[in-house]
Design a protein around this motif. Structure first.
Motif, PDB file in Angstrom:
ATOM      1  N   ASP A 149     -24.480  43.478 -26.966  1.00 22.51           N
ATOM      2  CA  ASP A 149     -23.969  43.195 -25.630  1.00 22.51           C
ATOM      3  C   ASP A 149     -25.028  42.488 -24.796  1.00 22.51           C
ATOM      4  O   ASP A 149     -24.777  41.489 -24.166  1.00 22.51           O
ATOM      5  N   TYR A 162     -32.506  49.179 -21.178  1.00 26.31           N
ATOM      6  CA  TYR A 162     -32.122  50.075 -20.085  1.00 26.31           C
ATOM      7  C   TYR A 162     -31.683  51.419 -20.641  1.00 26.31           C
ATOM      8  O   TYR A 162     -31.924  52.463 -20.044  1.00 26.31           O
ATOM      9  N   ARG A 179     -24.321  47.817 -31.360  1.00 28.11           N
ATOM     10  CA  ARG A 179     -23.302  47.250 -30.485  1.00 28.11           C
ATOM     11  C   ARG A 179     -23.849  47.003 -29.088  1.00 28.11           C
ATOM     12  O   ARG A 179     -23.555  45.990 -28.455  1.00 28.11           O
ATOM     13  N   VAL A 180     -24.636  47.928 -28.600  1.00 29.80           N
ATOM     14  CA  VAL A 180     -25.194  47.749 -27.259  1.00 29.80           C
ATOM     15  C   VAL A 180     -26.168  46.575 -27.249  1.00 29.80           C
ATOM     16  O   VAL A 180     -26.170  45.769 -26.322  1.00 29.80           O
ATOM     17  N   LYS A 191     -28.993  37.805 -19.410  1.00 24.95           N
ATOM     18  CA  LYS A 191     -28.949  39.015 -20.204  1.00 24.95           C
ATOM     19  C   LYS A 191     -30.110  39.001 -21.179  1.00 24.95           C
ATOM     20  O   LYS A 191     -30.270  39.916 -21.902  1.00 24.95           O
ATOM     21  N   MET A 225     -29.585  45.505 -21.614  1.00 22.48           N
ATOM     22  CA  MET A 225     -28.788  46.718 -21.652  1.00 22.48           C
ATOM     23  C   MET A 225     -29.406  47.715 -22.618  1.00 22.48           C
ATOM     24  O   MET A 225     -29.525  48.891 -22.332  1.00 22.48           O
ATOM     25  N   LEU A 246     -23.188  48.338 -17.545  1.00 20.17           N
ATOM     26  CA  LEU A 246     -22.235  48.850 -18.518  1.00 20.17           C
ATOM     27  C   LEU A 246     -22.239  47.933 -19.728  1.00 20.17           C
ATOM     28  O   LEU A 246     -22.305  46.722 -19.597  1.00 20.17           O
ATOM     29  N   ALA A 247     -22.140  48.544 -20.932  1.00 24.39           N
ATOM     30  CA  ALA A 247     -22.012  47.733 -22.138  1.00 24.39           C
ATOM     31  C   ALA A 247     -20.545  47.403 -22.299  1.00 24.39           C
ATOM     32  O   ALA A 247     -19.731  48.260 -22.640  1.00 24.39           O
ATOM     33  N   GLY A 248     -20.191  46.141 -22.056  1.00 21.38           N
ATOM     34  CA  GLY A 248     -18.785  45.754 -22.055  1.00 21.38           C
ATOM     35  C   GLY A 248     -18.060  46.034 -23.343  1.00 21.38           C
ATOM     36  O   GLY A 248     -16.881  46.351 -23.346  1.00 21.38           O
ATOM     37  N   LYS A 249     -18.759  45.921 -24.468  1.00 21.40           N
ATOM     38  CA  LYS A 249     -18.057  46.104 -25.734  1.00 21.40           C
ATOM     39  C   LYS A 249     -17.909  47.565 -26.123  1.00 21.40           C
ATOM     40  O   LYS A 249     -17.106  47.909 -26.964  1.00 21.40           O
TER      41      LYS A 249
END
Lengths: 491, 343
Positions: free
Chosen positions: B217, B224, B213-214, B343, B221, A324-327
């Motif tokens: 993060d 993915y 934004r992703v 990450k 992510m 999950l992208a936390g932001k």
């Protein structure tokens, strides 16, 4: 002298993560192996952090040997004689165990003397370790032993072990016990902080912090594992080998496996055995050599997105950091795989309303309570996050669902819920590939178990025909199918 | 949900105010020390009270209030370049990138605008040129990061020097006149505010914004989710450069500010101020507007200090302190993360 080695009274709810009811009270006698039973990995971590001085603003009373003490930093903890081996591996890959050992204050300066001291300590506790190999090349078990010896080198009175069963197979856990007893014979204390009942049972005393939420089997909903005949092979992998720049040993070594429809194929391994890499390779996030086929179709050269469309979905577990992208908000996360499609965007602008509707629907379909707000997805509990991730991936109705450590850090009830969701996928005649470090999970949920050790598949088992002990041997690399190796007691 | 949002906003506001207040306090102490030293070395045996007096009258008060003297329009106009560079920094930060090349991109933009003016182009054409120049300054580090994983903090800082020296050589050699364009007046702060709104809207409501934004993060992510981190990084760095470039242009083509973009000024100027404002705003584009205003106000105040006692560097020092404290507080709570894969 109150007779207690350690006393802890935490009054404030804020100090104790996620517990609404009252505080924590801990009384540990000297010479005890004392277990502290918690609800989840988060609570275990919180308590360990408090006791080792990694949390500063802790309101409460703390007494060591009857004297009031304040633990404001790891240094304070060390001064008080508290040492720990954590749930997460804490070694620096490039350094050797000897390098780590020499960091302890009590160890003599010279390299030769340090080595002599180290080997004497290992001898004393009956542990065999390789001192001069970089930690990156050690197995998970050796790393644990190394960290244990380093902790003991610090001249401590209280040894804290945070969830050792997450790092060691059952046989090693059994071997750990006599070592701990020997330690306590020197009038020292061991604190086992765990969420597992079976670890707690090995102790001589136990403090139950689960708040009587019930962790015994009777209170859990049943496991929805129906009898289903396995279908055809959904996913076939041949000789997957992954090498990374800078590492001598390949992360994956000619891994071959088959996952069938209507089956949960569990891949079991210790930390560092290559589970995350395997998931990444199968899902297309990493390129490896070898072949991959989905329902007979060659997908080796497909990108991750293409594989998703072809029917392979990857659900990373709560600790993986990329589920999950936390932001981003929850609706955005739920629509993650389709944000570019016409359903969710128009000429570059996100259709927030549609995303929200989709998220609500998808979550309801999967029987999850939609959070209903647009706040950052990071503000959910582990279990909630995992449910969201699973909901999103199962919405794709994949042929093969890869679940990577899906219940890491969850308590039994939450884990059972996740297991049932995975089994629903299986009961619908799809294939589930469960990559996990949890032996119990592999045995209860899996229809077949493959053991992964240091990047290679060392054995394939039917859960009802094997034992935890046997699996543990294969996980640690002491045994390998296809090679008759004598079992070495000393290992 | 509402409560959460209000709480996080208030938290951010409190943090920004606290940083500023603390920086000013430490600044005051520093100014007093300098004043004390100056008085002592002047030969007279001055006491602490005199030093404090001097520090207040000659330093602190002008710092805080000096900006008000020239009136609101001057304030807003001067704030615009700072807001823009702050937006540049904030946008890059949202993608997880540290664009420290603001000064260089700013200078490129200024030079491009001035060149355009010298060629007789209308103002919006000059701005476009500035945007392109700034983008170039941002894209190069972006490409290096995407292709070679070269850390942008390093490459952008070094680009600064390349840009600044290049611009200096170009402009001095050619000896262009300043203020060749009409005073755009109110349009300048409007452009800055508009840019802030656009950035916010981009991040929140558009597809590229979501990807940014992703990526911010975690890169895993983003992959993915099927995104191409390299493409996003280059895009963000280019956009960041555009903003900084326009900021540079606005500073030099308005009737208000007239100065040759010399090395000294450009380095200590909006390059630093924008970063400070972005950090105080917590990386939020909308927040960059008020923080940009405050920082620019302080910067102008710094110029009003009693130069005999307090050289301009004193003011800049205090602003740098704001940046430092802001960064500390911003990363304060982020220490512990869930364990697990990198990450």
């Amino acid at each position: 002298m109150s007779g207690y080695a350690l006393e802890l009274d935490l009054g404030s709810a804020a100090a104790w993560m996620g517990r609404a009811e009252g505080g924590v009270s801990l009384r540990v006698k000297r010479g005890e192996i004392h277990a502290v039973l918690t609800n989840s990995a988060d609570e275990t971590a919180a308590l360990t952090e408090i006791l080792t001085g990694q949390r500063r603003h802790v309101q409460g009373e703390f007494r060591v040997d009857g004297n009031e003490a304040k633990i404001r930093s790891p240094r304070d903890a060390l001064m008080l004689g508290i040492g720990a081996v954590y749930r997460q591996d804490g070694l620096a890959d490039a350094l050797t165990l000897l390098d780590h050992y020499r960091l302890a204050p009590g160890v003599p300066r010279g390299k030769k003397q340090a080595r002599a001291t180290a080997e004497a300590a290992a001898e004393k506790y009956g542990l065999k370790v390789e001192w001069t190999i970089p930690a990156a090349e050690l197995s998970a078990v050796e790393r644990f032993r190394g960290e244990l010896l380093c902790a003991l080198a610090e001249d401590i009175d209280i040894l804290i072990l945070e969830e050792p069963a997450d790092r060691l197979p059952p046989l090693e856990m059994e071997k750990l016990l006599p070592l701990l007893r020997r330690f306590t014979e020197e009038n020292k204390t061991v604190l086992l902080i765990t969420r597992r009942m079976e670890t707690a049972k090995t102790a001589s005393a136990c403090t139950d912090l689960t708040g009587s939420r019930g962790t015994d089997e009777g209170a859990l909903p049943p496991l929805e594992k129906r009898k289903i005949a396995a279908g055809s092979v959904a996913l076939e992998a041949r000789h997957l080998t992954l090498e990374k720049w800078g590492r001598e040993e390949p992360i994956l070594r000619a891994v071959s496996l088959e996952a069938r429809a209507g089956e949960v194929t569990a891949v079991l391994g210790l930390p560092g055995s290559g589970l995350e890499a395997l998931a990444a390779v199968l899902a297309g996030l990493e390129k490896a050599s070898g072949r991959l086929r989905l329902n007979g179709k060659e997908i080796t050269t497909m990108t991750a997105k293409e594989r998703l469309r072809a029917g392979i979905a990857l659900a990373p577990g709560p600790d993986m950091g990329y589920g999950l992208a936390g932001k981003a908000t929850l609706p955005e996360n739920m629509a993650l795989h389709h944000y570019r499609s016409a359903a969710f965007q128009e000429s570059g602008f996100l259709k927030k309303g549609e995303m929200r509707a989709y998220a609500d629907q998808a979550l309801e379909r999967q029987g999850t309570d939609p959070k209903g707000d647009a706040s950052a997805a990071g503000n959910s509990t582990r279990a909630e996050k995992q449910r969201f991730v699973l909901a999103r991936e199962t919405e794709e109705n994949p042929e093969v669902l890869i679940a990577l450590k899906p219940t890491e850090g969850l308590n039994r009830a939450e884990a059972r819920d996740i297991h049932n969701r995975l089994l629903t996928v299986r009961n619908n005649r799809r294939s589930v590939l469960l990559l996990t470090e949890d032996l119990r999970e592999a045995m209860t949920v899996g229809d077949r178990i493959l053991v992964l050790c240091q990047g290679a598949v060392t054995g394939e088992f039917e859960p009802s025909w094997t034992t935890e002990r046997e699996l543990g041997l294969y996980m640690a690399g002491d045994r390998q199918q296809g090679r008759e190796e004598p079992f070495d007691e000393e290992e | 949900m509402r409560k959460n949002k209000v709480r996080s906003f208030l938290g951010a506001l409190l943090r920004a105010v606290f940083c500023l207040a603390l920086a000013l306090l430490i600044g005051l102490i520093g100014l007093t020390a300098i004043a004390f030293y100056q008085l002592q070395s002047g030969g007279n045996s001055a006491g602490l009270a005199d030093a404090v007096n001097l520090a207040m009258e000659g330093g602190f008060l002008p710092l805080c209030l000096g900006g008000f003297e020239a009136g609101w329009s001057a304030e807003l106009t001067a704030a615009a370049p700072v807001i823009l560079t702050a937006l540049a920094a904030a946008l890059a930060w949202q993608a997880g990138l540290y664009n420290l090349g603001l000064a260089g991109q700013y200078a490129l933009g200024a030079a491009a605008a001035i060149e355009g003016a010298a060629w007789g182009l209308p103002w919006f054409a000059c701005l476009l040129l500035a945007a392109a120049a700034g983008a170039a300054g941002g894209v190069i580090p972006g490409l290096l990061k995407a292709r070679f994983q070269a850390h942008e903090a390093l490459t952008t800082v070094l680009m600064n020097w390349i840009c600044l020296y290049g611009v200096q050589a170009l402009l001095q050699g050619l000896n262009r006149g300043m203020g060749l364009l009409p005073d755009l007046g109110i349009l300048i702060p409007v452009i800055a505010a508009g840019a802030a709104l656009l950035c916010w809207g981009l991040l929140r409501y558009t597809v590229p914004g979501f990807e940014i934004r992703v990526l911010g993060d975690s890169e895993t992510m983003a992959r993915y989710a099927g995104m191409r981190p390299g493409k996003i990084m280059v895009f963000v760095m280019a956009l960041s450069g555009v903003l900084a470039g326009i900021g540079g242009a606005l500073a030099f083509i308005s009737g208000e500010l007239r100065a040759v973009p010399n090395l000294n000024l450009a380095l200590t100027g909006p390059g630093l101020h924008g970063l400070a404002a972005a950090v105080l705003a917590g990386g939020n584009p909308l927040g960059a507007v008020p923080t940009g205003l405050v920082i620019s106000h302080l910067a102008r105040g710094a110029a009003q200090m009693n130069a005999a006692v307090f050289p301009q560097e004193c003011g800049e020092w205090i602003l740098a302190l704001t940046l430092l404290l802001g960064s500390l507080l911003l990363f304060w709570g982020k220490g512990k993360r869930e364990g697990g894969m990198k990450k």
